[in-house]
Design an enzyme around this catalytic site. Sequence first.
Site, PDB file in Angstrom:
ATOM      1  N   ASP A  12       1.027  -1.106  -0.066  1.00 40.55           N
ATOM      2  CA  ASP A  12      -0.010   0.037   0.056  1.00 40.55           C
ATOM      3  C   ASP A  12       0.765   1.276   0.026  1.00 40.55           C
ATOM      4  O   ASP A  12       2.206   1.055   0.313  1.00 40.55           O
ATOM      5  CB  ASP A  12      -0.956  -0.049   1.269  1.00 40.55           C
ATOM      6  CG  ASP A  12      -2.237   0.925   1.028  1.00 40.55           C
ATOM      7  OD1 ASP A  12      -2.062   1.668  -0.120  1.00 40.55           O
ATOM      8  OD2 ASP A  12      -3.198   0.777   1.634  1.00 40.55           O
TER       9      ASP A  12
HETATM   10  C1  BGC Z   1      -5.148   2.921   0.132  1.00 44.18           C
HETATM   11  C2  BGC Z   1      -5.209   1.902  -0.989  1.00 44.18           C
HETATM   12  C3  BGC Z   1      -5.155   2.683  -2.385  1.00 44.18           C
HETATM   13  C4  BGC Z   1      -3.794   3.352  -2.405  1.00 44.18           C
HETATM   14  C5  BGC Z   1      -3.610   3.993  -3.744  1.00 44.18           C
HETATM   15  C6  BGC Z   1      -4.065   3.842  -0.134  1.00 44.18           C
HETATM   16  O1  BGC Z   1      -4.009   4.940   0.789  1.00 44.18           O
HETATM   17  O2  BGC Z   1      -5.296   2.374   1.219  1.00 44.18           O
HETATM   18  O3  BGC Z   1      -6.535   1.317  -0.874  1.00 44.18           O
HETATM   19  O4  BGC Z   1      -5.267   1.582  -3.455  1.00 44.18           O
HETATM   20  O5  BGC Z   1      -3.776   4.400  -1.456  1.00 44.18           O
HETATM   21  O6  BGC Z   1      -4.281   5.018  -3.933  1.00 44.18           O
END
Ligand code: BGC
Length: 739
Positions: free
Chosen positions: A257
């Site tokens: 993530d």
């Molecule tokens: C979120 C993810 C997301 C990623 C990219 C993160 O803050 O937890 O679910 O895919 O950002 O935007």
Amino acid sequence: MKRTVIFCAVLAAALAADAMLDDDAALAAARATLAKLTLREKTRLLAGSGTMTLPAVPGAATAREWTMSDSSSTVRASLDRWGWDYVEPQTENTRLPSLSALAQTWDVNWARRHGEVLGAECRDRGVDQLLGPGVNILRTPLCGRNWEYLGEDPVLAAKLCVPLIKGVQSFDVAATVKHFCLNDQELARGTVDTHVDDRTLNEIYLPAFRAAVKEAGVLAVMTSYNRIDGIWASENRYTQKGLLRDRWGFKGLLVTDWGGQHSTAFAATNGGGIEMHCGERIRRICNPRTGAFPLAEAVERGDVPAATVDDMALRTLFVMAKTGFLTGAARRRGVRNTPEHQRVARQEGAESIVLLKNDRAVLPLNERSLKKVLVIGSLADEPQCRKGGSAEGNVPYEVTFFAALTNRLPAAEITLLPFCARTELAETDATNATEAGAHVEMKTEEAFCDEAELRAAAEAADTVFVFVGTELGVQENMEGEGRDRVAFDLPAPLQQAMHTILDWKRPRTVVISRSGTPVGYTWTDKADTLIQTSYLGMEEGNAICDVLFGDVNPCGRLAQTWPVRYADTAVAQCGTYNATNVIYNERFYTGYRWHDHAGIRPLFPFGHGLSYTTFEFGELKVASGKLRVENGEWRVMVPVTNTGKVAGKEVVQLYAAYPGATVERCAKELKAFAKVALAPGETRMVVLPLTVRDLAYWDDFSNRFRTDAGDYDILIGASSADIRCRARVTVEKTAFFAD
Ligand code: BGC
């Protein structure tokens, strides 16, 4: 009476075939490319070149960057290379219902269509990897991202995420199942340490991820922000290597993530994947211009074996090959914002709406009888599609409930009144919430103030719609990313307002509750007519009207147990919920499993939902009542009849119970379900497959799934609390399953 046999498995298999390159061919192409790359080029495939890209690597013949985009119900607008700002003018995409709504359809066909729409829209935007679906489990109703997930039940989530992923990938786009794993709260998600016993992990929190990998062949997995037993999920050898790769045979790429990786060598040697981040950090992870190649340097120092980097890069190349990106194979063409995609948004949305109460058969409404209408609650006209964090979208249009009603009733006089004037809320820092966070008094977005004005308007109206619930956003009573709601209950002034309005007893008062998670309501016994909807995307208003006016017979079922009060939930009673160390002490007693176990009546049970018609279940039959084989399958058959006057859809739910169990087991667990469409008077035989493996529990001693020899009850119900018929089957020999 017409009799038709439905084989759910056959139905699922009949869904369109998928077009990807087969694994062997993709692996061969990936290997051939890997052989041409230098160490530095390989590591370039393992870190973002921008917020949403992997670099073009000339040696890998990847002439353009590999592009990613969120999420599970839309394709997010393009982001600035180094940050989170949108590139202007923003791209537009269809926004489908949220996954919490999809879960309420209980329909694998909608899951497939949902995935196909996302896949097609990704292709049209040049997106190679979609950062969804999210399959974390609804552990606490407070979690700010429950609306992005598929409800509380592992089997429901697993069975829906498979066709969704296949739908996305049928367009030669890699789907990404996330957030792996135990990211079941947003409170302190970036630092919290989670602790769960093996049995609970295997029975509740892993099945959807396992199904994504083993059944759907998902090409990417995103790790979560939290720690698991002290170790960051992005560096956790047990989850990344032990589970994902060794046990489930995952061949695709792992991605952290964003900003969720905390080391270089340690992450790589513990099964880590592509490091994603944004801003300045990207330039430090891997930057040919500044010469920053920390992973390559770790290999040169001997801290990371070269073979580890080879394996990691091979996985990226494998996924690139599977989708045709690497090989230059013709990829399926995409489209976006088509009338067909908008139709899917509307119909999927309508079929996700749950009719909770219709005590005096007020619904469906006859359009001609609505002349003077009052809508209470400003949320009825508050767009949601561009909100919610990484799952937010940018839509060509959005039809709110109020707009849809106005379009549908051009001759009626329709007034929208808020509960009262808005009061601004301060943004709070989720990390400040305490262990008792759920009891913090929540400020209110709207306060009920002018009772006389509202009452006069209600009395003058022939129909009153009350729109109540939550909205997407970053304030403390809203649902969104990076924070949990601070209280379960509807804010006290709104709660009071609901009592007041319902006490007026206006004969046609329809309450529309909208939220992606259960909310504490104290007034539902006073509401004769109540529907529950989640966030339905750009066609939300039309979808709600389709149900209210009977174009669509409601057929959604709750994918979550709706507790009376927060104190009734398993997490409140025995688990922990805090910003530091979260211990899943409630174990596998999540949702209805907990309510059954503790004997606590929910406000509305898991699986509940009414229709404008009625259904009857006939005599249950099970083919081959005894089984010797280790991995045999029963066919559980139940005739279902539409006994009312209009066509409708029933969700047949199969639960298993363990009367003679010698180990602790839940009172019942969902094992299979099917949604069946029936004309008035029609009967269909619904056939649900059930395997010996389905009855297994995780055995801590053998470290395997285990089904003990003995008797099992098969319960067929219209909800977890409405069991209509049962049969007994026997497993003759204890069976073990490695996974
Ligand atoms: C979120 C993810 C997301 C990623 C990219 C993160 O803050 O937890 O679910 O895919 O950002 O935007």
